[in-house]
Design a protein around this motif. Structure first.
Motif, PDB file in Angstrom:
ATOM      1  N   HIS A  10       0.859  -1.296   0.000  1.00 32.66           N
ATOM      2  CA  HIS A  10      -0.004  -0.116  -0.125  1.00 32.66           C
ATOM      3  C   HIS A  10       0.935   1.263  -0.028  1.00 32.66           C
ATOM      4  N   SER A  11       0.322   2.259  -0.384  1.00 32.54           N
ATOM      5  CA  SER A  11       0.935   3.854  -0.434  1.00 32.54           C
ATOM      6  C   SER A  11       0.007   4.720  -0.174  1.00 32.54           C
ATOM      7  N   GLU A  12       0.335   5.853   0.362  1.00 29.80           N
ATOM      8  CA  GLU A  12      -0.585   7.080   0.572  1.00 29.80           C
ATOM      9  C   GLU A  12       0.132   8.267   0.270  1.00 29.80           C
ATOM     10  N   LEU A  13      -0.514   9.464  -0.513  1.00 26.75           N
ATOM     11  CA  LEU A  13      -0.103  10.368  -0.942  1.00 26.75           C
ATOM     12  C   LEU A  13      -1.160  11.564  -0.644  1.00 26.75           C
ATOM     13  N   LEU A  14      -0.469  12.640  -0.162  1.00 27.41           N
ATOM     14  CA  LEU A  14      -1.389  13.892  -0.143  1.00 27.41           C
ATOM     15  C   LEU A  14      -1.081  14.832  -1.219  1.00 27.41           C
ATOM     16  N   ILE A  15      -1.813  15.091  -2.009  1.00 27.58           N
ATOM     17  CA  ILE A  15      -1.458  16.019  -3.408  1.00 27.58           C
ATOM     18  C   ILE A  15      -2.555  17.084  -3.191  1.00 27.58           C
TER      19      ILE A  15
END
Length: 196
Positions: A10-15
């Motif tokens: 899994h990954s998580e990005l805030l853009i």
């Protein structure tokens, strides 16, 4: 040589206030991928989009789920292709943060979400299996079963009639050598048939 993944990563990005939750995982086919995507929708009912891409031979797909055409599913699929993956589902759940990213920003966001997850992934080569079927006299059944166990053959199906019929699978790379060894050991009493 194509590879698949050992486990889900899994990954998580805030853009720009939007939250992208990515996942890459091994999936055998489209029905399994659709079930996984349905589970993600149920797990994230407040998400604006659940975009996904599947690279699995003839079952491959790219779904934008309401994002502008070609800005989510297709870029994610290209990341999988670039990594020479097979039997892999990439998904990205987006919680909209109120700021539009534009087409280029969406492509980068979905590409980065999948690429970030792949950084932590463990890959393994895809092993293609070959199915073989043969008939032997009862006297050779025990010997043949021992040979198949030693070769690591799986999916064994056996039926007993006038002779013993066995169908099994093993990696393509090992099939030719095993067949030659069985022909030698069977001394002409082993007959090969088309798998069913």
């Amino acid at each position: 040589m194509p590879c698949t993944l050992v486990t889900a990563v899994h990954s998580e990005l805030l853009i720009r206030k939007s939250r992208f939750i990515g996942c890459v995982e091994p999936v055998a086919d489209r029905p399994a991928a659709l079930a996984r995507v349905a589970a993600l929708r149920a797990q994230h009912p407040g998400a604006a989009h659940v975009c996904w891409a599947l690279l699995a031979g003839g079952d491959s797909a790219a779904v934008d789920d309401g994002e502008p055409g070609g800005t989510a599913g297709r870029p994610m699929l290209e990341v999988l292709r670039h990594q020479d993956l097979e039997g892999v589902l990439a998904s990205a759940v987006r919680y909209f943060g109120g700021v539009k990213l534009g087409a280029g920003g969406l492509v980068r966001a979905y590409t980065d979400t999948v690429a970030q997850a792949l950084l932590g992934a463990t890959k393994q080569p895809v092993q293609r299996l070959q199915t073989l079927r043969c008939i032997v006299p009862y006297a050779l059944e025990g010997w043949l079963r021992r040979e198949l166990d030693a070769a690591g053959a799986g999916g064994l199906q056996v039926s007993h009639g006038m002779h013993v019929e066995l169908q099994f699978s093993l990696p393509e790379a090992a099939a030719g050598a095993l067949r030659a060894r069985l022909d030698d050991g069977g001394q002409g009493r082993l007959a090969w048939m088309e798998p069913v």
